[in-house]
Design a protein around this motif. Structure first.
Motif, PDB file in Angstrom:
ATOM      1  N   LEU A 161     -15.097  13.684  -4.384  1.00  0.00           N
ATOM      2  CA  LEU A 161     -14.044  13.448  -5.373  1.00  0.00           C
ATOM      3  C   LEU A 161     -14.067  11.997  -5.841  1.00  0.00           C
ATOM      4  CD1 LEU A 161     -11.024  15.456  -3.884  1.00  0.00           C
ATOM      5  CD2 LEU A 161     -12.769  16.225  -5.495  1.00  0.00           C
ATOM      6  N   MET A 162     -14.288  11.108  -4.913  1.00  0.00           N
ATOM      7  CA  MET A 162     -14.304   9.679  -5.259  1.00  0.00           C
ATOM      8  C   MET A 162     -15.484   9.368  -6.191  1.00  0.00           C
ATOM      9  SD  MET A 162     -14.215   6.409  -2.678  1.00  0.00           S
ATOM     10  CE  MET A 162     -15.721   6.931  -1.863  1.00  0.00           C
ATOM     11  N   GLU A 163     -16.627   9.993  -5.927  1.00  0.00           N
ATOM     12  CA  GLU A 163     -17.803   9.765  -6.770  1.00  0.00           C
ATOM     13  C   GLU A 163     -17.644  10.396  -8.149  1.00  0.00           C
ATOM     14  OE1 GLU A 163     -20.944  11.371  -4.471  1.00  0.00           O
ATOM     15  OE2 GLU A 163     -21.121   9.628  -3.130  1.00  0.00           O
ATOM     16  N   ALA A 164     -16.901  11.499  -8.224  1.00  0.00           N
ATOM     17  CA  ALA A 164     -16.738  12.192  -9.497  1.00  0.00           C
ATOM     18  C   ALA A 164     -15.921  11.360 -10.481  1.00  0.00           C
ATOM     19  CB  ALA A 164     -16.074  13.553  -9.271  1.00  0.00           C
ATOM     20  N   ASP A 165     -14.865  10.705  -9.998  1.00  0.00           N
ATOM     21  CA  ASP A 165     -14.015   9.886 -10.880  1.00  0.00           C
ATOM     22  C   ASP A 165     -13.292   8.856 -10.020  1.00  0.00           C
ATOM     23  OD1 ASP A 165     -12.188   8.797 -12.665  1.00  0.00           O
ATOM     24  OD2 ASP A 165     -11.920  10.689 -13.740  1.00  0.00           O
ATOM     25  N   PRO A 166     -13.913   7.675  -9.798  1.00  0.00           N
ATOM     26  CA  PRO A 166     -13.312   6.671  -8.902  1.00  0.00           C
ATOM     27  C   PRO A 166     -11.917   6.244  -9.343  1.00  0.00           C
ATOM     28  CG  PRO A 166     -15.599   6.122  -9.390  1.00  0.00           C
ATOM     29  CD  PRO A 166     -15.230   7.245 -10.303  1.00  0.00           C
ATOM     30  N   GLN A 167     -11.716   6.071 -10.636  1.00  0.00           N
ATOM     31  CA  GLN A 167     -10.413   5.605 -11.120  1.00  0.00           C
ATOM     32  C   GLN A 167      -9.330   6.634 -10.850  1.00  0.00           C
ATOM     33  OE1 GLN A 167     -10.389   4.473 -15.240  1.00  0.00           O
ATOM     34  NE2 GLN A 167      -8.201   4.060 -15.288  1.00  0.00           N
ATOM     35  N   LEU A 168      -9.596   7.888 -11.191  1.00  0.00           N
ATOM     36  CA  LEU A 168      -8.610   8.945 -10.943  1.00  0.00           C
ATOM     37  C   LEU A 168      -8.367   9.116  -9.451  1.00  0.00           C
ATOM     38  CD1 LEU A 168      -6.815  11.238 -11.979  1.00  0.00           C
ATOM     39  CD2 LEU A 168      -8.829  12.736 -11.943  1.00  0.00           C
ATOM     40  N   PHE A 169      -9.433   8.991  -8.666  1.00  0.00           N
ATOM     41  CA  PHE A 169      -9.289   9.124  -7.217  1.00  0.00           C
ATOM     42  C   PHE A 169      -8.356   8.039  -6.669  1.00  0.00           C
ATOM     43  CE2 PHE A 169     -10.555   8.175  -2.860  1.00  0.00           C
ATOM     44  CZ  PHE A 169     -10.584   9.443  -2.286  1.00  0.00           C
ATOM     45  N   ASP A 170      -8.552   6.797  -7.153  1.00  0.00           N
ATOM     46  CA  ASP A 170      -7.685   5.706  -6.696  1.00  0.00           C
ATOM     47  C   ASP A 170      -6.236   5.946  -7.114  1.00  0.00           C
ATOM     48  OD1 ASP A 170      -9.838   4.477  -5.559  1.00  0.00           O
ATOM     49  OD2 ASP A 170     -10.232   3.144  -7.275  1.00  0.00           O
ATOM     50  N   GLU A 171      -6.045   6.448  -8.340  1.00  0.00           N
ATOM     51  CA  GLU A 171      -4.673   6.722  -8.805  1.00  0.00           C
ATOM     52  C   GLU A 171      -4.008   7.804  -7.954  1.00  0.00           C
ATOM     53  OE1 GLU A 171      -5.017   7.800 -12.873  1.00  0.00           O
ATOM     54  OE2 GLU A 171      -5.668   5.798 -13.560  1.00  0.00           O
ATOM     55  N   CYS A 172      -4.747   8.860  -7.691  1.00  0.00           N
ATOM     56  CA  CYS A 172      -4.192   9.952  -6.874  1.00  0.00           C
ATOM     57  C   CYS A 172      -3.931   9.491  -5.444  1.00  0.00           C
ATOM     58  CB  CYS A 172      -5.143  11.142  -6.869  1.00  0.00           C
ATOM     59  SG  CYS A 172      -5.326  11.964  -8.461  1.00  0.00           S
ATOM     60  N   SER A 173      -4.822   8.643  -4.913  1.00  0.00           N
ATOM     61  CA  SER A 173      -4.626   8.120  -3.556  1.00  0.00           C
ATOM     62  C   SER A 173      -3.387   7.239  -3.498  1.00  0.00           C
ATOM     63  CB  SER A 173      -5.863   7.324  -3.115  1.00  0.00           C
ATOM     64  OG  SER A 173      -7.009   8.140  -3.112  1.00  0.00           O
ATOM     65  N   ALA A 174      -3.217   6.405  -4.526  1.00  0.00           N
ATOM     66  CA  ALA A 174      -2.046   5.525  -4.550  1.00  0.00           C
ATOM     67  C   ALA A 174      -0.763   6.349  -4.669  1.00  0.00           C
ATOM     68  CB  ALA A 174      -2.161   4.559  -5.730  1.00  0.00           C
ATOM     69  N   LYS A 175      -0.809   7.371  -5.503  1.00  0.00           N
ATOM     70  CA  LYS A 175       0.370   8.243  -5.651  1.00  0.00           C
ATOM     71  C   LYS A 175       0.669   8.970  -4.346  1.00  0.00           C
ATOM     72  CE  LYS A 175       2.335  11.828  -8.626  1.00  0.00           C
ATOM     73  NZ  LYS A 175       2.865  12.622  -7.509  1.00  0.00           N
ATOM     74  N   HIS A 176      -0.381   9.391  -3.659  1.00  0.00           N
ATOM     75  CA  HIS A 176      -0.184  10.069  -2.381  1.00  0.00           C
ATOM     76  C   HIS A 176       0.458   9.130  -1.368  1.00  0.00           C
ATOM     77  CE1 HIS A 176      -0.894  12.503   1.163  1.00  0.00           C
ATOM     78  NE2 HIS A 176      -1.566  11.495   1.708  1.00  0.00           N
ATOM     79  N   ARG A 177      -0.030   7.874  -1.307  1.00  0.00           N
ATOM     80  CA  ARG A 177       0.566   6.919  -0.376  1.00  0.00           C
ATOM     81  C   ARG A 177       2.018   6.641  -0.740  1.00  0.00           C
ATOM     82  NH1 ARG A 177      -4.651   4.580  -0.730  1.00  0.00           N
ATOM     83  NH2 ARG A 177      -3.975   3.232  -2.446  1.00  0.00           N
ATOM     84  N   ALA A 178       2.318   6.533  -2.041  1.00  0.00           N
ATOM     85  CA  ALA A 178       3.702   6.305  -2.474  1.00  0.00           C
ATOM     86  C   ALA A 178       4.583   7.488  -2.097  1.00  0.00           C
ATOM     87  CB  ALA A 178       3.739   6.066  -3.985  1.00  0.00           C
ATOM     88  N   ASP A 179       4.056   8.704  -2.283  1.00  0.00           N
ATOM     89  CA  ASP A 179       4.827   9.899  -1.915  1.00  0.00           C
ATOM     90  C   ASP A 179       5.076   9.942  -0.414  1.00  0.00           C
ATOM     91  OD1 ASP A 179       4.878  10.672  -4.546  1.00  0.00           O
ATOM     92  OD2 ASP A 179       3.199  12.106  -4.362  1.00  0.00           O
ATOM     93  N   GLU A 180       4.072   9.541   0.348  1.00  0.00           N
ATOM     94  CA  GLU A 180       4.238   9.525   1.804  1.00  0.00           C
ATOM     95  C   GLU A 180       5.291   8.507   2.225  1.00  0.00           C
ATOM     96  OE1 GLU A 180       0.478   8.909   3.762  1.00  0.00           O
ATOM     97  OE2 GLU A 180       0.423  11.017   4.357  1.00  0.00           O
ATOM     98  N   GLU A 181       5.267   7.324   1.584  1.00  0.00           N
ATOM     99  CA  GLU A 181       6.257   6.289   1.908  1.00  0.00           C
ATOM    100  C   GLU A 181       7.657   6.751   1.535  1.00  0.00           C
ATOM    101  OE1 GLU A 181       4.914   2.865  -0.160  1.00  0.00           O
ATOM    102  OE2 GLU A 181       3.190   2.500   1.167  1.00  0.00           O
ATOM    103  N   ASP A 182       7.784   7.419   0.381  1.00  0.00           N
ATOM    104  CA  ASP A 182       9.093   7.955  -0.020  1.00  0.00           C
ATOM    105  C   ASP A 182       9.577   8.999   0.977  1.00  0.00           C
ATOM    106  OD1 ASP A 182       9.063   6.356  -2.227  1.00  0.00           O
ATOM    107  OD2 ASP A 182       8.402   7.926  -3.632  1.00  0.00           O
ATOM    108  N   GLU A 183       8.642   9.854   1.423  1.00  0.00           N
ATOM    109  CA  GLU A 183       9.017  10.890   2.382  1.00  0.00           C
ATOM    110  C   GLU A 183       9.441  10.258   3.707  1.00  0.00           C
ATOM    111  OE1 GLU A 183       9.905  14.432   4.025  1.00  0.00           O
ATOM    112  OE2 GLU A 183       9.418  14.054   1.918  1.00  0.00           O
ATOM    113  N   GLU A 184       8.732   9.204   4.113  1.00  0.00           N
ATOM    114  CA  GLU A 184       9.104   8.517   5.361  1.00  0.00           C
ATOM    115  C   GLU A 184      10.475   7.861   5.243  1.00  0.00           C
ATOM    116  OE1 GLU A 184       6.049   5.763   6.327  1.00  0.00           O
ATOM    117  OE2 GLU A 184       4.541   7.305   6.757  1.00  0.00           O
TER     118      GLU A 184
END
Length: 470
Positions: free
Chosen positions: A421-444
């Protein structure tokens, strides 16, 4: 002679008991007390009737047709194989059956119109019967694949009768326009009932015969399809178990392959009403391969049907049966390989939400099988074409697996998919990863706030002396 040798070889070399002597009082008492299902003649009379008829090859050519008819008449007598009585008569009938099979194999124009009724009557008398059933405790766990099948005791006769009927069906002497008066709808319904036999040898013969009848008797085709559909309805909505579903689906796979394009509404209805609902049957594992093949045949005929098949499978998804989930995932991959991008786009959201749940499944086989989807180049291509919608769904499940899943093989596959996934679209992968971390922090933070509130309530309750507030 090759045919006779083949039949004998299939039946196996069984030791035959020596026939009793005519003067033996024990043999006389057995012959006097035993009965047959035909129950129209005494065993001794039946034995003499077999012996009284000369060999077909020794009879004058002008008398062979009548002798052939008489031999079929005596072969219509059915013996009881649940006991050892009438051994001489049983062997005499078996030899007579082998003789008429050899006769039809080596004689031209032996199936004329006058004999067709005798052929169908003799075959029906032997094969149409109440099938053996085993009473099983519905609450007891059993694997159908581990159960030994109950073999038909009358198979020494039945096999030759089936071989004879198969020769009749495929014979060039048999005109289907004439034979359909005898091989009629009532006969076909009885033949389909026999598919529930536990003996796999019998079901194999039935499969071959039904397929040949479907190919030769054009007038019966629509009726046969409807009759098979009703068998499936019974399996889906009533009994859930049927020994012959796999064989019937095997025949259907060939039938579907011959459907003309565009597909008729009748054929599409058969898919949506009879075939797709078979996925929810408990015994799916016993006929999964044949059903999957039928699904693939439909999608190859009309790729738009992939949407109906996949969305229906998602509705029937076996949430609590992991072995069945693996079967569903196998079929999903096969169907997706035949799916057009336009159809994939319509169902991608609901499909990948289910796949995300499968990725995080604690059962390693389910998670592993889902991650194997990324080994399929065509599916990876579909995912990458719709990555803006699908990456946000998948990446969260992959990160959860990388931290929490207990199986090392699943861990390795998870990291491989993340890398793809990271190789397919590094920028989108980083955005989705950042959103996932933000969602996890909100959930915590939400979980922390929830815990703080409960602690505060518990403290207030304690200060009031533990009294329950009114």
């Amino acid at each position: 002679m090759k045919l006779i040798q083949t039949v004998k070889r299939r039946m196996g070399t069984e030791d035959k008991k020596a026939p009793a002597r005519a003067g033996d009082p024990v043999a006389k008492s057995k012959a006097a007390t035993s009965t047959t299902k035909a129950a129209t003649a005494k065993p001794t009379a039946e034995s003499s009737s077999f012996a009284a008829l000369p060999k077909l090859r020794e009879a004058p050519p002008g008398e062979r047709a009548e002798l052939f008819r008489r031999k079929m008449e005596v072969c219509a007598v059915v013996f009881d194989f649940h006991n050892d009585s009438n051994q001489r008569e049983k062997e005499a009938k078996r030899q007579t059956l082998l003789e008429i099979v050899e006769y039809v194999n080596n004689t031209r124009n032996c199936f004329n119109e006058a004999l067709m009724q005798d052929v169908v009557s003799m075959v029906g008398s032997n094969i149409f019967r109440a099938l053996q059933t085993r009473n099983k405790d519905p609450l007891a766990f059993s694997d159908p694949e581990d159960d030994e099948p109950s073999l038909e005791r009358a198979w020494p006769h039945l096999q030759i009768v089936y071989e004879f009927f198969l020769r009749f069906v495929v014979s060039n002497d048999v005109d289907p326009k004439i034979a359909k008066r005898f091989v009629d709808q009532n006969f076909m319904l009885k033949l389909l009932e026999l598919f529930d036999s536990e003996d796999p040898r019998e079901r194999d013969y039935l499969k071959t015969i039904l397929h040949r009848i479907y190919g030769k008797f054009m007038a019966l085709r629509s009726f046969i399809r409807r009759a098979i559909q009703h068998v499936f309805f019974k399996v889906i909505y009533e009994c859930e178990t049927h020994n012959g579903v796999g064989e019937l689906l095997e025949i259907l796979g060939s039938i579907i392959n011959g459907f003309a394009l565009p597909l008729k509404d009748e054929h599409k209805d058969f898919l949506t009403k009879a075939l797709i609902p078979l996925h929810k049957v408990k015994s799916l594992a016993s006929f999964y391969q044949q059903l999957s093949y039928c699904m693939a045949q439909y999608v190859e005929k009309d790729p738009r049907l992939a949407y109906d098949i996949i969305t229906s499978m998602l509705r029937y998804w076996p949430v609590s049966i992991t072995s069945k989930q693996v079967l569903f995932l196998n079929e999903l991959e096969e169907t997706l390989e035949l799916t057009q991008p336009s159809e994939f786009h319509k169902m991608q959201d609901v499909l990948f939400r289910r796949l995300a749940l499968c990725i995080t499944c604690p059962h390693f086989q389910v998670a592993e099988r889902t991650l194997f989807f990324w080994n399929n180049d065509y599916i990876v291509k579909l995912i990458n074409q719709n990555r803006q919608d699908l990456f946000p769904i998948i990446i969260g499940a992959l990160y959860k697996n990388s931290k929490q899943h207990w199986n090392s093989a699943v861990h390795g596959l998870t990291f491989n998919v993340l890398k793809l996934l990271m190789e397919a679209d590094p920028q989108l992968f980083d955005e989705c990863s950042a959103k996932h971390r933000a969602d996890e922090e909100d959930e915590e933070s939400r979980e922390k706030a929830r815990t703080t509130k409960w602690l505060a309530l518990a403290e207030m309750h304690k200060k009031k002396g533990g009294a329950v507030p009114k």
